[in-house]
Design an enzyme around this catalytic site. Structure first.
Site, mmCIF file in Angstrom:
data_model
loop_
_atom_site.group_PDB
_atom_site.id
_atom_site.type_symbol
_atom_site.label_atom_id
_atom_site.label_comp_id
_atom_site.label_asym_id
_atom_site.label_seq_id
_atom_site.Cartn_x
_atom_site.Cartn_y
_atom_site.Cartn_z
ATOM 1 N N GLU A 120 -4.815 4.703 -11.000
ATOM 2 C CA GLU A 120 -4.625 5.800 -10.056
ATOM 3 C C GLU A 120 -3.181 6.275 -10.069
ATOM 4 O O GLU A 120 -2.279 5.568 -10.491
ATOM 5 C CB GLU A 120 -5.013 5.375 -8.634
ATOM 6 C CG GLU A 120 -4.604 3.965 -8.228
ATOM 7 C CD GLU A 120 -3.136 3.679 -8.215
ATOM 8 O OE1 GLU A 120 -2.368 4.561 -7.772
ATOM 9 O OE2 GLU A 120 -2.715 2.597 -8.663
ATOM 10 N N GLU B 230 -1.319 2.769 -11.813
ATOM 11 C CA GLU B 230 -1.652 3.490 -13.056
ATOM 12 C C GLU B 230 -2.738 2.797 -13.876
ATOM 13 O O GLU B 230 -3.096 3.283 -14.941
ATOM 14 C CB GLU B 230 -0.420 3.664 -13.962
ATOM 15 C CG GLU B 230 0.750 4.376 -13.341
ATOM 16 C CD GLU B 230 1.936 4.498 -14.296
ATOM 17 O OE1 GLU B 230 1.821 4.083 -15.479
ATOM 18 O OE2 GLU B 230 2.979 5.010 -13.868
#
Length: 356
Positions: free
Chosen positions: A180, A323
């Site tokens: 994310e 991430e």
């Protein structure tokens, strides 16, 4: 790559729990490898999980993907992050230019990276390699004053995850990680954690992108106000997600559920992704059977979150990047576990004497 939804895929299929009838058989195969009993530690438990997920003593990991969902958060207007909300947009550009940590780790370890704009306040060139646009809105609302999303918006964001995973199934992908990008999303994750674990809010809130002590105290004050405002919300996990979540978190929830429906190996990253899993578990507890917990984040609360799930992470590197970076770093361990099962000799095949 573009995706189009002709309709909302709101109806989840029940997830089939892992069939454990062959567990003793698979464990015996692991125990008979040319090593002292249990000598490969957590790698042996990982090999057993892979064998059970795929119901074979020779599990294979094909076409591994990492899906990174990005979205902005209205709550950043309350000063809960050390970075401005514009960084979400800037970091997506960094992903698309190949310059982020997750780009490097995916390239190094053989995962295909796909980045999805599900709620970023900005536009991107839609023909960029590895980019998908499924923008529900340019960021959530400020949950200090109203729910972050409507129920329809939350379901639409979940569809982004569902549809991308459906595409991976079509490509014969058997392992998928979720990452994310969203400035402010540790606030959403902390609030979801509080409601779904029952832990005090101060044990769920951390420094996120690097808040100092005074800024952390302010963040906790703001999140307490949000929690108090929405104290009566949460009759269903999706209602809770819509009220306190983010578009990227909702997309991960939908993706995890769809991956488990298809009996894929799910790579769980750090604090944000694990908060999404808490929501997915509340919708269907069997989703956890398919989850490999890649690392323990340095974000305050993640250790408690993992404890709530009875999860044992593969790595503990003091990371708090997000991430999906932990997924990409842990993936070689899955490859090693599968290779150990498939390729390592047994005492009998190698002509090696076992323990007397």
């Amino acid at each position: 790559m573009r995706i189009f939804a002709a309709y909302l895929l709101t109806q989840e299929m029940p997830i089939t729990p892992i069939n454990r009838t062959r567990q003793a058989e698979f464990q015996q195969l692991i125990d008979q490898k040319t090593k002292p009993l249990g000598a490969l530690g957590q790698l042996e438990r990982l090999a057993l999980q892979l064998a059970l997920i795929q119901q074979t003593p020779t599990p294979t990991l094909t076409h591994p993907h990492l899906l990174v969902f990005a979205g902005d958060h209205g709550l950043t207007a309350e000063g809960v992050s050390a970075y401005p909300s514009a960084v979400t947009y800037q970091m997506v550009h960094n992903f698309l230019n190949g310059g982020a940590a997750v780009n490097v780790f995916c390239q190094t370890n053989g995962l295909q990276l796909v980045v999805c704009d599900v709620g970023v306040n900005g536009t991107f060139a839609e023909n960029a390699p590895g980019f998908v646009k499924y923008k529900v809105a340019p960021g959530t609302r400020n949950m200090r004053y109203e729910p972050a999303m409507t129920l329809d918006e939350c379901e639409a964001a979940m569809d982004a995850g569902r549809i991308l995973v459906d595409g991976l199934v079509y490509r014969d992908c058997t392992v998928v990680g979720f990452g994310e990008m969203g400035i402010g999303n540790t606030s959403s994750a902390s609030l979801l954690m509080q409601r779904l674990t029952g832990l005090p809010l101060d044990q769920c809130v951390g420094r996120g992108t690097g808040l100092n002590d005074s800024a952390l105290a302010h963040k906790l004050q703001v999140l307490q106000a949000v929690s108090d405002r929405h104290a009566e919300v949460g009759h269903s996990p999706i209602e809770l997600l819509a009220t306190l979540g983010g578009f990227e978190i909702a997309a991960i929830v939908g993706g995890m559920l769809r991956a488990a429906e298809n009996q894929m190996v799910i790579l769980v990253d750090g604090f944000i992704a694990t908060a999404a899993l808490l929501v997915a578990q509340a919708i269907d507890p069997a989703v956890v059977d398919y989850c490999v917990f890649c690392h323990e984040s340095n974000e305050a609360g993640h250790h408690l979150m993992l404890g709530h799930l009875n999860a044992e992470p593969l790595l503990s590197l003091g990371m708090r990047l997000g991430e999906g970076s932990g997924c990409a770093l842990a993936y070689p361990l899955l490859k090693s576990a599968a290779a150990m099962l498939s390729d390592m000799a047994s005492f009998a095949s190698a002509g090696v004497s076992g323990k007397e």
